[in-house]
Design a protein around this motif. Sequence first.
Motif, PDB file in Angstrom:
ATOM      1  N   SER A 147       0.895  -1.031  -0.114  1.00  0.00           N
ATOM      2  CA  SER A 147      -0.084   0.011   0.079  1.00  0.00           C
ATOM      3  C   SER A 147       0.798   1.129  -0.192  1.00  0.00           C
ATOM      4  CB  SER A 147      -1.100   0.004   1.202  1.00  0.00           C
ATOM      5  OG  SER A 147      -0.201   0.065   2.542  1.00  0.00           O
ATOM      6  N   ASN A 148       1.887   1.160   0.745  1.00  0.00           N
ATOM      7  CA  ASN A 148       2.828   2.463   0.758  1.00  0.00           C
ATOM      8  C   ASN A 148       3.482   2.541  -0.656  1.00  0.00           C
ATOM      9  OD1 ASN A 148       2.247   2.996   3.280  1.00  0.00           O
ATOM     10  ND2 ASN A 148       4.290   2.052   4.167  1.00  0.00           N
ATOM     11  N   ARG A 151       0.959   4.155  -2.870  1.00  0.00           N
ATOM     12  CA  ARG A 151       0.923   5.595  -2.694  1.00  0.00           C
ATOM     13  C   ARG A 151       2.159   6.277  -3.260  1.00  0.00           C
ATOM     14  NH1 ARG A 151      -1.962   8.826   0.477  1.00  0.00           N
ATOM     15  NH2 ARG A 151      -1.090  10.427   1.652  1.00  0.00           N
ATOM     16  N   TRP A 154       1.901   6.938  -6.884  1.00  0.00           N
ATOM     17  CA  TRP A 154       0.633   7.718  -7.279  1.00  0.00           C
ATOM     18  C   TRP A 154       1.179   9.245  -7.064  1.00  0.00           C
ATOM     19  CZ3 TRP A 154      -1.588  11.294  -4.443  1.00  0.00           C
ATOM     20  CH2 TRP A 154      -2.714  12.331  -4.979  1.00  0.00           C
ATOM     21  N   LEU A 629       7.687   8.532   1.595  1.00  0.00           N
ATOM     22  CA  LEU A 629       6.418   9.100   1.444  1.00  0.00           C
ATOM     23  C   LEU A 629       6.510  10.498   2.137  1.00  0.00           C
ATOM     24  CD1 LEU A 629       3.770   6.244   2.974  1.00  0.00           C
ATOM     25  CD2 LEU A 629       3.618   7.823   0.637  1.00  0.00           C
ATOM     26  N   GLU A 633       5.296  13.621  -0.320  1.00  0.00           N
ATOM     27  CA  GLU A 633       4.122  14.347   0.230  1.00  0.00           C
ATOM     28  C   GLU A 633       4.769  15.867   0.334  1.00  0.00           C
ATOM     29  OE1 GLU A 633       1.811  11.031   2.683  1.00  0.00           O
ATOM     30  OE2 GLU A 633       2.969  12.228   3.656  1.00  0.00           O
ATOM     31  N   GLN A 646      -7.807   9.653  -0.576  1.00  0.00           N
ATOM     32  CA  GLN A 646      -7.292   8.326  -1.403  1.00  0.00           C
ATOM     33  C   GLN A 646      -8.210   7.941  -2.508  1.00  0.00           C
ATOM     34  OE1 GLN A 646      -4.817   6.440  -0.739  1.00  0.00           O
ATOM     35  NE2 GLN A 646      -3.628   7.338   0.930  1.00  0.00           N
ATOM     36  N   MET A 649      -7.647   9.098  -5.996  1.00  0.00           N
ATOM     37  CA  MET A 649      -6.446   8.618  -6.617  1.00  0.00           C
ATOM     38  C   MET A 649      -6.761   7.807  -7.944  1.00  0.00           C
ATOM     39  SD  MET A 649      -3.668   7.463  -3.693  1.00  0.00           S
ATOM     40  CE  MET A 649      -2.960   8.664  -2.512  1.00  0.00           C
TER      41      MET A 649
END
Length: 697
Positions: A147-148, A151, A154, A629, A633, A646, A649
């Motif tokens: 999941s990280n 992210r 993206w 991350l 960010e 989320q 996305m």
Amino acid sequence: MEIQIEQVSASDTVMTAPSGPSPSMSAPSDKAVLTPSSLPPTEELQHLRSRVKQLEEQLTKTVRVSAGPATPSPNYNISTTRSHFAGTFHVASESATAGQPPTISRSIMHKTRVFGQSHWMNGVAQFAEVLDLIEPLLQKEGARAMSNLTRCKWLGKTIKAQRTPAWPCPPTRDLPRKDVADALVGNYLRTSESVYRVLHVPTFQRDYEDAMNSKNAEMPFLILLKLAMAIGSSIYDDRFSMRATAIRWVHEAQTWISEPESKARLSLQFLQIHILLLLAREIVGVDGALVWVSTGELFRLAVYMGLNRDPEFLPIMPCYSSEMRRRLWNTILELVLQSSMEAAGPPLCSLDDFNTLPPGNFDDEAITQENPIPAPDDVFTDVSVALALRKMVPLRLCIIKILNGISSHAGYEDTLRLDQELRVASKLISRELQGYKTKGSGGRVPSDYQTRIVDFFIRRYMTAIHMPFFSVSLNETQYAFSRKVVIETSLKTWCTIFPMSSAMASHSQNNALPLETDELSRLALCGTGTFRTSSMQAVFLIAAELKTQVQEETSTLGPMSLRRDLYSVLQEAKKWSLHCIEAGETNIKGYLFLCLVCAQIKGLMNGLSREELPTVLLEAAEEAEAGCLSILEGKIDSATIDVERQDDMAMDPVSEIMADWSLMMPDTHFYLGDSGNMDWMTMDSLAACASYSIDGI
């Protein structure tokens, strides 16, 4: 188990090829490589012609590598690795000895691309085992590492989208402040232009001053100027603060050069813009991975304009015109070789394609004079570095064709011969460049940047010719020399780019510039292309050696002893790779994979079993992703998008997101444009694409 790190200096090891049968490929002599210094211009021209012919004949007789059959031989095999992290890639290999398991990597296939033996991924492929170890944990539902990573992917795509202007991007007359422009132009002239001769600097500086003081500058020159500034912006600071502006300048140039009336622009300035566009695309990271394809079009464009023919065989022209044609052709040859090495594709040209002589040993000011006389060879001029590299073109072209050709593969004896050829040529070039510094006449000398660039290129080829045998050399003493060469050359490559490395001998650090001011180090940090990827390849090859050393030491009863210089490179590389992300790199996979490799080596040093390693690797992945991350960010423009939403996305399927194995290479895309009706030149790009691609894999 007690662990001892052995201190070995990067300058302590001297590599010598093992003695063996007298090689059939004789090393180039001083006469075959160096040019005359005191002959009259007419005799010198004839002498140079005969030497070029001599080199061509010598090259034909030297490395005669038997061409294999078009279809895979019985000992040819393709292994496939599939991973949530890396997607799917295939390694084509063959056995070193008939009847033995395949061990020598010949090519790597990923997505729709096929990479030959010179590609940097051949070093990374040594660690496919890491992906196999961590894969079962990634397949678990709700795995935080996945999941990280999704992210981060993206966020990276979003940041790149925010930097990239809409296509098409019409050129504007906007220029930065004079002080900023001066700095950017100075950066370009000190670095790229000092190696790849593209401009006549006095003319360019005069037109630059006029453009800054007037609003009536012609658009072609503004395009040329912006591309030079885009290249210079990569070392403007250690955060590449002008990245978005540089990307826009590259898009403006691509828009302008793609206009259909480009056929009417066939001129030396048009070629200069083409060359700078390719250099800027690679350094700034705008479709840099496809520069090899575009270089094929540039090559044919130059042939279309007759640059492959020496000016002596063309209508009489001023010295300025003839020397600029020779310089541009020389630079195009360099781009052909460099892009072929980087993309691991065949060069698609030969020595039979041109008879253009090397540029004369003139300073820029001299070629505007009437009937100028070239400086002696032992006098350093504006083209001395370009001439030094030109002397190695036949040998480098031969190496690339063998490494990346579809039917010519070097056996180990051929590799040793190429090694000997490269060492002899390297010594001659090094002696020549050092001679400028030791002459004691108070004349000009090559800069630190120039000498390190030449050294880097030589080491890049030395690593490439031994790479096919590196994997097998880790287990078979028959190829121990290749193992030694690859590791020591990788270490010296790292230290060439980062002279402040602790792996350098202590006496060599005194004159080294810190990363914040060293231009080559900053280029590898902020820019993309060969310096970044070669640094990564060197690190992964060093990691493979350390891993092998650990595995070998665990079978002994004494304390474990590892080389401190190699181990320190891994620690420095992790910090450097993270620094690249802080400087604007949006692809985290290079840093992530490096953290996994370091975690595996550390786990082996601590005596962890194969069953215990996956948990350690997963923890390393999660820690690395958390750091990335935080950086990504902080770089996204929250005014245009809410990173916390989320649901908004626009995610690709996981299989597509994880299939990007580019590691440190950006994947910004734009329309490559149309060069009018120049079908012949466009067909060369299509042929290069076909050579670079494979369907169904």
